[in-house]
Scaffold this motif. Structure first.
Motif, PDB file in Angstrom:
ATOM      1  N   TYR A 169    -124.474  64.341-101.544  1.00 19.75           N
ATOM      2  CA  TYR A 169    -123.145  64.923-101.738  1.00 19.75           C
ATOM      3  C   TYR A 169    -122.982  65.600-103.099  1.00 19.75           C
ATOM      4  CZ  TYR A 169    -121.688  62.392 -97.553  1.00 19.75           C
ATOM      5  OH  TYR A 169    -121.566  61.924 -96.262  1.00 19.75           O
ATOM      6  N   ARG A 203    -125.482  59.887-103.314  1.00 20.89           N
ATOM      7  CA  ARG A 203    -124.996  60.679-104.449  1.00 20.89           C
ATOM      8  C   ARG A 203    -125.741  62.000-104.556  1.00 20.89           C
ATOM      9  NH1 ARG A 203    -121.905  58.703-108.535  1.00 20.89           N
ATOM     10  NH2 ARG A 203    -123.150  59.702-110.166  1.00 20.89           N
ATOM     11  N   THR A 209    -122.164  64.059-108.062  1.00 19.48           N
ATOM     12  CA  THR A 209    -121.100  63.898-107.067  1.00 19.48           C
ATOM     13  C   THR A 209    -119.754  63.916-107.768  1.00 19.48           C
ATOM     14  OG1 THR A 209    -122.601  62.473-105.819  1.00 19.48           O
ATOM     15  CG2 THR A 209    -120.307  62.524-105.100  1.00 19.48           C
TER      16      THR A 209
END
Length: 279
Positions: free
Chosen positions: A145, A142, A11
């Motif tokens: 994304y 995490r 991320t």
């Protein structure tokens, strides 16, 4: 056993990190208001407002650590490993516990003094019980994304400037080549075949090693399958369909399979390089 050197999605985006921090920060006060772990709901005013302050004990550490993890990601040539993720979670959790303790100490309890023993007792009593709830959600967000990045096409390839030395588990197994001459690597059980460019064409050397260990030694190596690393400067096309995809490289007739988890990043890379991509 899961390899700690396996590459995973990272991320990188500040916006996504902020949203993750906001979601986790909002979750903790809700859990505190619902579970009331301090057992003092009748003893202090503005209970909900004060408990809401714990959200900042989550948000601030996550935002403070993000520039550091971005720096690590950059020096690792835009790669993120399971080991990095474990260290990130442990480090950030520790900061969250410290922020939460001092908030609890000064704002919630208003105690005159504290000791290291009080910090440890706080972590054991009010920190560790939340791990099974918060950490899985944290990791999921995490991953959701996160992205696996691949480098853009190197128009100046081949550029014979920097050399790299590959070392296997047996110290006698070494190979020094130009970084740009690495073509691809294929793992087979406890061995990895490394293919590289020479004046006489493509050659191959076998190392007793793991694919993840070889990848750490080759900045140009990008994982596209659990058994394959490739130098994307040699990539020409990606073919196949949603069920089975493979790539072709410019210096060999060999085809290299592509796992679904890496396809999205490759698709973006090919589009930005104006290469044809067959669906």
């Amino acid at each position: 056993m899961m390899s700690l050197n396996k590459t995973i999605a990272y991320t990188k985006n500040w916006k996504h990190t902020f949203w993750i921090a906001l979601l986790l920060g909002g979750l903790i006060p809700i859990l505190l208001m619902t579970l009331e772990p301090f057992d003092n709901s009748n003893r202090f005013a503005y209970k909900y407002l004060i408990l809401s302050g714990y959200a900042f004990c989550i948000i601030i550490p996550l935002l403070l650590v993000h520039p550091i993890e971005n720096y690590v990601y950059k020096i690792q040539t835009n790669r993120w490993f399971i080991l990095n993720e474990c260290l990130y979670i442990i480090t950030t959790l520790f900061l969250i516990y410290i922020f939460s303790f001092f908030y609890h100490f000064y704002v919630v309890s208003g105690l005159p003094t504290f000791t290291s023993e009080l910090i440890w007792d706080f972590i054991k009593s009010f920190g560790l019980p939340f791990i099974p709830i918060v950490v899985p959600l944290w990791l999921y967000l995490r991953s959701k994304y996160g992205v696996i990045e691949v480098p853009m096409f190197d128009k100046e390839h081949p550029k014979k400037v920097k050399t790299v030395t590959i070392v296997g588990n047996n110290k006698s197994e070494t190979l020094t080549i130009f970084e740009s001459d690495f073509i691809f690597a294929k793992a087979q059980q406890n061995y990895v075949d490394v293919y590289f460019n020479t004046e006489n064409g493509m050659e191959q050397q076998t190392f007793r090693s793991t694919l993840s260990n070889i990848m750490k030694q080759l900045p140009k190596a990008w994982q596209v399958h659990r058994s394959y690393l490739v130098n994307l400067d040699y990539l020409t096309t990606v073919e196949g369909n949603a069920r089975k995809r493979f790539m072709k490289i410019s210096v060999s007739e060999d085809t290299i399979p592509i796992s679904q988890v890496y396809y999205k990043a490759l698709n973006k890379r090919l589009s930005n390089s104006s290469l044809e991509l067959q669906k």
